[in-house]
Design an enzyme around this catalytic site. Structure first.
Site, mmCIF file in Angstrom:
data_model
loop_
_atom_site.group_PDB
_atom_site.id
_atom_site.type_symbol
_atom_site.label_atom_id
_atom_site.label_comp_id
_atom_site.label_asym_id
_atom_site.label_seq_id
_atom_site.Cartn_x
_atom_site.Cartn_y
_atom_site.Cartn_z
ATOM 1 N N HIS A 86 -5.797 16.156 -43.445
ATOM 2 C CA HIS A 86 -4.824 17.176 -43.846
ATOM 3 C C HIS A 86 -4.305 17.979 -42.641
ATOM 4 O O HIS A 86 -3.280 18.631 -42.747
ATOM 5 C CB HIS A 86 -5.348 18.065 -44.991
ATOM 6 C CG HIS A 86 -6.315 19.149 -44.613
ATOM 7 N ND1 HIS A 86 -7.677 19.024 -44.735
ATOM 8 C CD2 HIS A 86 -6.113 20.396 -44.141
ATOM 9 C CE1 HIS A 86 -8.264 20.136 -44.349
ATOM 10 N NE2 HIS A 86 -7.347 20.994 -43.983
ATOM 11 N N ASP A 223 -11.520 12.833 -45.288
ATOM 12 C CA ASP A 223 -10.476 13.691 -44.716
ATOM 13 C C ASP A 223 -10.483 13.688 -43.178
ATOM 14 O O ASP A 223 -10.827 14.680 -42.551
ATOM 15 C CB ASP A 223 -10.682 15.114 -45.251
ATOM 16 C CG ASP A 223 -9.438 15.976 -45.099
ATOM 17 O OD1 ASP A 223 -8.549 15.604 -44.312
ATOM 18 O OD2 ASP A 223 -9.370 17.039 -45.742
ATOM 19 N N SER A 656 -10.947 23.791 -40.431
ATOM 20 C CA SER A 656 -10.699 22.403 -40.798
ATOM 21 C C SER A 656 -10.709 21.530 -39.559
ATOM 22 O O SER A 656 -10.053 21.852 -38.570
ATOM 23 C CB SER A 656 -9.348 22.265 -41.482
ATOM 24 O OG SER A 656 -9.487 22.537 -42.839
HETATM 25 N N1 ARG Z 1 -8.900 23.215 -49.246
HETATM 26 C C1 ARG Z 1 -8.726 22.656 -47.932
HETATM 27 C C2 ARG Z 1 -8.055 23.701 -47.030
HETATM 28 O O1 ARG Z 1 -7.991 24.830 -47.377
HETATM 29 C C3 ARG Z 1 -7.975 21.371 -47.957
HETATM 30 C C4 ARG Z 1 -6.514 21.459 -48.277
HETATM 31 C C5 ARG Z 1 -5.775 20.154 -48.236
HETATM 32 N N2 ARG Z 1 -6.066 19.301 -49.396
HETATM 33 C C6 ARG Z 1 -5.448 19.382 -50.615
HETATM 34 N N3 ARG Z 1 -5.838 18.591 -51.580
HETATM 35 N N4 ARG Z 1 -4.475 20.210 -50.871
HETATM 36 O O2 ARG Z 1 -7.206 23.551 -46.219
HETATM 37 N N1 GLU Z 2 -9.272 23.351 -45.608
HETATM 38 C C1 GLU Z 2 -9.384 24.565 -44.856
HETATM 39 C C2 GLU Z 2 -8.598 24.531 -43.556
HETATM 40 O O1 GLU Z 2 -7.542 24.029 -43.477
HETATM 41 C C3 GLU Z 2 -10.813 24.873 -44.637
HETATM 42 C C4 GLU Z 2 -11.336 25.358 -45.908
HETATM 43 C C5 GLU Z 2 -11.725 26.802 -45.820
HETATM 44 O O2 GLU Z 2 -10.894 27.673 -46.032
HETATM 45 O O3 GLU Z 2 -12.902 26.973 -45.522
HETATM 46 O O4 GLU Z 2 -8.940 25.116 -42.574
#
Ligand code: ARG
Ligand code: GLU
Length: 721
Positions: A86, A223, A656
């Protein structure tokens, strides 16, 4: 004069709630010496100098800020880098077309020549960080007003930045305020602009589970994506050139494939974006009772509209998949956050703590401070609310945002009369590629209706009230606006770009400026920038100033109660600077009667596999591998391929892609998410529930070899076993 206090048990409990608990904390690497004994006690086998050193290569030299908000790590002496799928999504998408759909099918460079350059993508290494408070506040005197102080800070920072960035090529420096400006740190980075895409799994692996599984455990998302940093022949940063050569890092991670187990020490090295661990109960109360619930409700409506249309058409599903994911990500996080804050009774705990603080503060410079902060919050609240609504409703109308970007081109062309028609064409192309008018029109109606219902009368812009009066409801207004605007009609917009004389540019300009979508955008924008933003900014500045005192006060209070040792538990809030978080692999109980174990395997992917559901439709190749158990060297003791694991590390957005490191400093995984029930950790950390989610490095290697057929990349990696 400080009043001596008899410390009661209740005061102590309240106090404990405010200081770092087990595994909470995002520590500054240059000060990790303060934590190293604790880390070693918990299993870490290296020293502070191995983590951060300015004299020798250390782990920090293998960690980068990837792009503008992710982390990455070096895994070879030839500049090979791992980050999340991502995080590389934009680049993978950029290189994708109908003929080469790398998002769908994955991408694997089979040689250096096939690696794909990326305009605009940079990675930054931290050269060094240091406390520069003395330099930044040089010339400060307490009589100065806040804006004089800010001017001084800026002037001293600029001078320092100018000085240190002259030391070498590609240097970029930032002076960051820590602890609400009680301390200033210089961060000197070396930024490399030639970063090429090497590999990415198909989205059915890299995004497996999609928004359904996002923020959730058990998780099975692969990921990751792979890049390579290039440098000039002296290993210095250089813009893309075919003559550039792979960058040779001072340090890269060895990879441990031994596997992980509950209880193992873990350490995350990365760039967490933003936390607010020391805020006042009123700040938390707003988030819990007002901010998050309203933003969640607005996004629920938006997402419902998108989903309904997406279900009706394959084309629309693709057009809106990235937009939907973007809206859903914070939407889901906020829900977990509210739940977590409630469960932790954070407002109540903070109120008790503030009571103790206030008692202690009598006779000190902090007397009355918590009340004053509460009072500022009271004044600020309607402005914060209006800001939230502006962001979540008006800015959610796609056609209006697009219209304003075209209008801006005309404004910029005012002097020279040279309308940038090329740019207009580009904007138009990328807008219409993923635009579905019925969605936008429905969102407009729904968002304006909510704005009308929830914005206090006195705060509504006059234009809004007039239009609502004229049309009776937002739906009728939407019908009219979307029928009249030219910005939903690609041909009409592109006609603006046809070569013209000055007079017809002027006519076009008038047409654009009077277009209802442009007028709509401008009217609310002017309202926001005149009636809301200045007052919000003024009050926020007052609040920040009070927080500077409150932060210092909280530390002095802790010291008064628990002695100087207590100061070591205060870590500065995250601000996208390099931090260390350590903890251990551990399951958790999200609800009564449920316990989650800390790791997942390929078996779970097969359990979720469903060709009918987009998010769970895995590549046939993976099914075949599972059927024949053709796992190569990547199976764990149970005979399955490990996929993800959770641990108690304190992380947030920006982490991330961060390396997950074991007790020996070797790479065991990539951080990519947190569990939903623990997302309040940006405000309050619960060691029982807060878990970061990581990808097991063995699943990365398995995917490279078995799905990508790119195991030639292993030749440049170092495996510990
Ligand atoms: N929750 C993770 C973050 O905050 C991954 C986001 C990307 N993935 C998704 N299914 N939207 O960035
Ligand atoms: N997916 C998140 C990011 O892009 C990390 C998840 C979180 O907030 O801990 O950094």
């Amino acid at each position: 004069m400080r009043k001596r206090l008899i410390i009661t048990v209740s005061l102590l409990t309240a106090f404990c709630a405010m200081t770092a608990r087990a595994d909470e904390g995002m520590w500054l690497p240059s000060l990790i010496g303060n934590r190293i004994a604790d880390m070693q006690e918990k299993g870490f086998r290296l020293n502070a100098e191995d983590i951060y050193s300015i004299n020798q290569a250390s782990l920090k030299d293998a960690v980068v800020l990837f792009g503008r908000g992710c982390t990455g790590e070096l895994v070879s002496p030839e500049g090979l880098l791992l980050t999340n799928h991502h995080c590389g999504y934009g680049q993978i998408q950029q290189h994708s077309s109908v003929e080469h759909d790398y998002l769908k099918d994955g991408f694997w460079a089979m040689s250096r020549e096939e690696e794909l350059p990326n305009k605009g993508l940079t990675v930054s290494f931290l050269e060094r960080m240091e406390d520069v408070t003395g330099i930044i506040l040089k010339g400060y005197s307490p009589e100065m007003s806040e804006s004089e102080r800010a001017g001084l800070v800026k002037q001293n920072s600029d001078a320092l930045i100018k000085e240190v960035t002259q030391e070498g090529k590609g240097l970029r420096a930032r002076v960051e305020a820590l602890y609400y400006g009680n301390q200033y740190f210089l961060f000197l980075y070396r930024e490399y602009p030639d970063v090429r895409l090497v590999g990415a799994p198909p989205s059915s692996i890299g995004k497996f589970g999609g928004d359904t599984d996002n923020w959730m455990w058990p998780r099975h998302t692969g990921d990751f994506s792979i890049f390579r940093i290039y440098a000039d022949s002296d290993n210095n940063p250089a813009p893309y050139s075919p003559d550039n050569v792979p960058y040779q890092p001072k340090k890269y991670f060895r990879i441990s494939t031994k596997g992980v187990q509950e209880g193992n020490f873990t350490f995350i090295y990365g760039f967490p974006g933003r936390t607010q661990e020391y805020i006042h109960s009123e700040g938390v109360r707003y988030i819990e009772e007002t901010g998050d619930p309203h933003k969640i409700a607005l996004r629920t409506k938006r997402l419902d509209i998108m989903s309904r249309h997406q279900a009706e058409s394959q084309k629309v599903r693709i057009q809106y998949s990235s937009k939907h994911a973007g809206v859903a990500n914070a939407w889901k996080k906020w829900q977990g956050e509210v739940k977590g804050i409630r469960k932790m009774k954070t407002v109540q705990t903070k109120k008790e703590y503030e009571k103790g603080f206030s008692k202690w503060a009598v006779g000190t410079e902090y007397e009355g401070l918590t009340d004053r902060i509460a009072q500022i919050y009271g004044q600020l609240e309607p402005y914060t609310f209006a800001t939230d609504y502006y962001g979540e409703t008006i800015r959610a109308v796609e056609a209006a945002a697009f219209a304003s970007s075209i209008a801006k081109l005309y404004k910029e062309a005012d002097d020279s009369l040279s309308f940038d028609s090329r740019k207009a064409c580009d904007l138009s192309e990328s807008f219409f590629k993923d635009y579905h008018l019925p969605i936008d029109k429905e969102i407009f109606a729904a968002m304006i209706q909510e704005f009308d219902r929830n914005m206090p009368e006195a705060f509504k812009p006059k234009y809004h009230s007039e239009m609502m009066q004229k049309y009776g409801n937002a739906k009728a207004w939407a019908e009219d606006l979307f029928a009249a605007t030219m910005f939903t009609d690609r041909a009409a917009v592109e006609a603006l770009s046809v070569a013209k004389d000055q007079e017809s540019i002027g006519t076009d300009r008038d047409k654009v400026m009077n277009d209802p979508a442009v007028v709509f955008f401008n009217e609310y924008y002017n309202w926001y920038s005149k009636d809301i933003r200045p007052e919000a900014a003024r009050l926020n500045q007052e609040l920040q100033l009070a927080y500077r005192d409150y932060m210092r006060g909280q530390m002095e209070y802790a010291e008064a109660i628990n002695g100087p040792k207590a100061l070591e538990t205060f870590y500065p809030d995250a601000n996208l600077t390099l931090r260390v978080a350590y903890g251990h692999i551990k399951g958790y109980s999200p609800a009564d009667g449920v316990y989650y174990t800390p790791s997942s395997t390929i078996k779970g992917i097969m359990e979720k596999d469903n060709p009918e559901i987009f998010d769970y439709n895995i590549p046939q190749r993976l099914r075949d591998i599972y059927a024949t158990k053709d796992y190569g060297r990547w199976a764990d003791a149970s005979g399955e391929v490990p996929v993800c694991f959770i641990a108690t590390n304190h992380t947030t957005g920006g982490n991330s892609g961060s390396p997950v490191i074991n007790a020996d400093g070797d790479l065991i995984g990539l951080n990519f998410d947190r569990v939903w029930e623990g997302t309040m950790s940006d405000i309050v950390f619960d060691p029982e529930i807060c878990r970061n989610i990581s990808l097991d490095v063995r699943y990365v290697l398995f995917t490279i070899e078995k799905i990508g057929g790119a195991s030639y990349l292993f030749d440049e990696m170092t495996f510990t076993e």
